[in-house]
Scaffold this motif. Structure first.
Motif, PDB file in Angstrom:
ATOM      1  N   ASP A  15       0.840  -1.190   0.000  1.00  0.00           N
ATOM      2  CA  ASP A  15       0.000   0.000   0.000  1.00  0.00           C
ATOM      3  C   ASP A  15       0.880   1.248   0.000  1.00  0.00           C
ATOM      4  O   ASP A  15       1.522   1.565   1.012  1.00  0.00           O
ATOM      5  N   PHE A  16       0.926   1.925  -1.146  1.00  0.00           N
ATOM      6  CA  PHE A  16       1.752   3.125  -1.267  1.00  0.00           C
ATOM      7  C   PHE A  16       1.278   4.243  -0.345  1.00  0.00           C
ATOM      8  O   PHE A  16       2.064   5.120   0.021  1.00  0.00           O
ATOM      9  N   ASN A  17       0.012   4.240   0.038  1.00  0.00           N
ATOM     10  CA  ASN A  17      -0.478   5.296   0.944  1.00  0.00           C
ATOM     11  C   ASN A  17       0.218   5.239   2.304  1.00  0.00           C
ATOM     12  O   ASN A  17       0.384   6.260   2.967  1.00  0.00           O
ATOM     13  N   ARG A  18       0.620   4.041   2.712  1.00  0.00           N
ATOM     14  CA  ARG A  18       1.377   3.915   3.966  1.00  0.00           C
ATOM     15  C   ARG A  18       2.732   4.606   3.854  1.00  0.00           C
ATOM     16  O   ARG A  18       3.209   5.241   4.803  1.00  0.00           O
ATOM     17  N   VAL A  19       3.351   4.475   2.674  1.00  0.00           N
ATOM     18  CA  VAL A  19       4.632   5.149   2.419  1.00  0.00           C
ATOM     19  C   VAL A  19       4.450   6.660   2.529  1.00  0.00           C
ATOM     20  O   VAL A  19       5.206   7.353   3.227  1.00  0.00           O
ATOM     21  N   MET A  20       3.424   7.171   1.834  1.00  0.00           N
ATOM     22  CA  MET A  20       3.177   8.622   1.833  1.00  0.00           C
ATOM     23  C   MET A  20       2.895   9.147   3.237  1.00  0.00           C
ATOM     24  O   MET A  20       3.297  10.249   3.589  1.00  0.00           O
ATOM     25  N   GLY A  21       2.193   8.341   4.027  1.00  0.00           N
ATOM     26  CA  GLY A  21       1.872   8.763   5.391  1.00  0.00           C
ATOM     27  C   GLY A  21       3.121   9.000   6.228  1.00  0.00           C
ATOM     28  O   GLY A  21       3.229  10.007   6.937  1.00  0.00           O
ATOM     29  N   VAL A  22       4.079   8.073   6.140  1.00  0.00           N
ATOM     30  CA  VAL A  22       5.334   8.223   6.887  1.00  0.00           C
ATOM     31  C   VAL A  22       6.115   9.421   6.372  1.00  0.00           C
ATOM     32  O   VAL A  22       6.618  10.245   7.147  1.00  0.00           O
ATOM     33  N   SER A  53      21.822   4.019  -7.541  1.00  0.00           N
ATOM     34  CA  SER A  53      21.925   3.555  -6.158  1.00  0.00           C
ATOM     35  C   SER A  53      20.671   3.927  -5.369  1.00  0.00           C
ATOM     36  O   SER A  53      19.860   4.761  -5.788  1.00  0.00           O
ATOM     37  N   ASP A  54      20.545   3.321  -4.200  1.00  0.00           N
ATOM     38  CA  ASP A  54      19.433   3.650  -3.309  1.00  0.00           C
ATOM     39  C   ASP A  54      19.449   5.137  -2.954  1.00  0.00           C
ATOM     40  O   ASP A  54      18.399   5.793  -2.925  1.00  0.00           O
ATOM     41  N   GLU A  55      20.653   5.654  -2.677  1.00  0.00           N
ATOM     42  CA  GLU A  55      20.777   7.063  -2.292  1.00  0.00           C
ATOM     43  C   GLU A  55      20.390   7.996  -3.434  1.00  0.00           C
ATOM     44  O   GLU A  55      19.717   9.013  -3.214  1.00  0.00           O
ATOM     45  N   GLU A  56      20.796   7.645  -4.656  1.00  0.00           N
ATOM     46  CA  GLU A  56      20.423   8.465  -5.819  1.00  0.00           C
ATOM     47  C   GLU A  56      18.911   8.439  -6.042  1.00  0.00           C
ATOM     48  O   GLU A  56      18.295   9.459  -6.362  1.00  0.00           O
ATOM     49  N   PHE A  57      18.328   7.265  -5.854  1.00  0.00           N
ATOM     50  CA  PHE A  57      16.874   7.127  -5.993  1.00  0.00           C
ATOM     51  C   PHE A  57      16.152   7.986  -4.960  1.00  0.00           C
ATOM     52  O   PHE A  57      15.227   8.729  -5.284  1.00  0.00           O
ATOM     53  N   ALA A  58      16.579   7.883  -3.709  1.00  0.00           N
ATOM     54  CA  ALA A  58      15.940   8.654  -2.637  1.00  0.00           C
ATOM     55  C   ALA A  58      16.035  10.150  -2.918  1.00  0.00           C
ATOM     56  O   ALA A  58      15.042  10.888  -2.769  1.00  0.00           O
ATOM     57  N   THR A  76      12.670   4.471   5.878  1.00  0.00           N
ATOM     58  CA  THR A  76      11.629   4.034   6.818  1.00  0.00           C
ATOM     59  C   THR A  76      10.258   4.099   6.145  1.00  0.00           C
ATOM     60  O   THR A  76       9.448   3.171   6.255  1.00  0.00           O
ATOM     61  N   GLY A  77      10.018   5.188   5.436  1.00  0.00           N
ATOM     62  CA  GLY A  77       8.748   5.310   4.708  1.00  0.00           C
ATOM     63  C   GLY A  77       8.627   4.290   3.596  1.00  0.00           C
ATOM     64  O   GLY A  77       7.567   3.672   3.405  1.00  0.00           O
ATOM     65  N   TRP A  78       9.720   4.072   2.880  1.00  0.00           N
ATOM     66  CA  TRP A  78       9.708   3.158   1.733  1.00  0.00           C
ATOM     67  C   TRP A  78       9.360   1.732   2.151  1.00  0.00           C
ATOM     68  O   TRP A  78       8.656   1.019   1.448  1.00  0.00           O
ATOM     69  N   GLN A  79       9.839   1.321   3.329  1.00  0.00           N
ATOM     70  CA  GLN A  79       9.553  -0.042   3.800  1.00  0.00           C
ATOM     71  C   GLN A  79       8.140  -0.177   4.367  1.00  0.00           C
ATOM     72  O   GLN A  79       7.644  -1.305   4.530  1.00  0.00           O
ATOM     73  N   ARG A 111      16.761  -2.578  -4.365  1.00  0.00           N
ATOM     74  CA  ARG A 111      17.628  -3.044  -3.281  1.00  0.00           C
ATOM     75  C   ARG A 111      17.087  -2.660  -1.910  1.00  0.00           C
ATOM     76  O   ARG A 111      17.155  -3.430  -0.956  1.00  0.00           O
ATOM     77  N   LEU A 112      16.528  -1.465  -1.783  1.00  0.00           N
ATOM     78  CA  LEU A 112      15.997  -1.019  -0.490  1.00  0.00           C
ATOM     79  C   LEU A 112      14.960  -1.998   0.051  1.00  0.00           C
ATOM     80  O   LEU A 112      14.985  -2.352   1.229  1.00  0.00           O
TER      81      LEU A 112
END
Length: 198
Positions: A15-22, A53-58, A76-79, A111-112
């Motif tokens: 659920d992507f809405n959980r990601v957005m919430g964080v 990389s993960d950092e570039e993506f973030a 934390t949000g992504w997971q 990877r994340l």
């Protein structure tokens, strides 16, 4: 037969809405704004192919969405996307293997996420003969090449293969090769299919 299962919203609910919430809590950007600005754009696709990389993506996603987040806050949000397993699908996968079929997972992922879900849901690896991840293959669904590679690695032809995915474009990609492809629209799709076809 070869049975290919997608991961998100097929084996495990996401659920992507959980990601957005964080992210909203951390960034103080209103949730509605984040929901409007989130797109699975170029950075998203390149990350799933393992090209950045993960950092570039973030950093790219934070810039696109106007969020000031640390990498830890972003992660934390992504997971938070993972909601829980679909035990009825895990049960089907075990049953197929007991009957002598080959069962694999094919997921567009990054990877994340692989730092999180294999440890959180060990039942997935236990129920599959092999797990194919887009970031490791350098391709992502619906690229026809990713399906061809899985068939080649597994030694099956398209007409010996059934594929389950919740994304209509991914289904079309597999159908181009002649793979029997089932669009998963809810938790009942996979159990209902096998109630009639097993």
């Amino acid at each position: 037969m070869l049975y290919i299962f997608d991961l998100g919203n097929v084996i495990v609910d996401i659920d992507f809405n959980r990601v957005m919430g964080v992210w909203s809590d951390y960034s103080r950007v209103p949730l509605a704004n984040l929901q409007k600005s989130f797109v699975m754009g170029e950075a998203f696709e390149r990350h799933e192919r393992g090209q950045i990389s993960d950092e570039e993506f973030a950093a790219a996603v934070c810039e696109e969405m106007g969020m000031a987040l640390s990498f830890e806050q972003f992660s934390t949000g992504w997971q938070a996307i993972f909601v829980g397993l679909r035990p009825e699908v895990i049960a089907v996968m075990h049953r197929l293997r007991e009957l002598g079929h080959r069962v694999v997972v094919l997921s567009n992922t990054n990877r994340l996420h692989t730092y999180f879900w294999p440890g959180e849901y060990p039942q997935i690896a236990e129920a599959a003969d092999k797990i194919y991840l887009s970031q490791e293959m350098g391709m992502r669904k619906p690229d026809v090449g990713i399906y061809q590679k899985v068939l080649e690695m597994e030694g099956f032809s398209p007409h010996e293969t059934v594929f389950f995915d919740d994304n209509a474009d991914n289904i079309k990609g597999a159908q181009r090769l002649g793979i029997t492809s089932i669009l998963v629209t809810g938790k009942e799709t996979v159990p209902d299919y096998f109630a009639k076809n097993l």
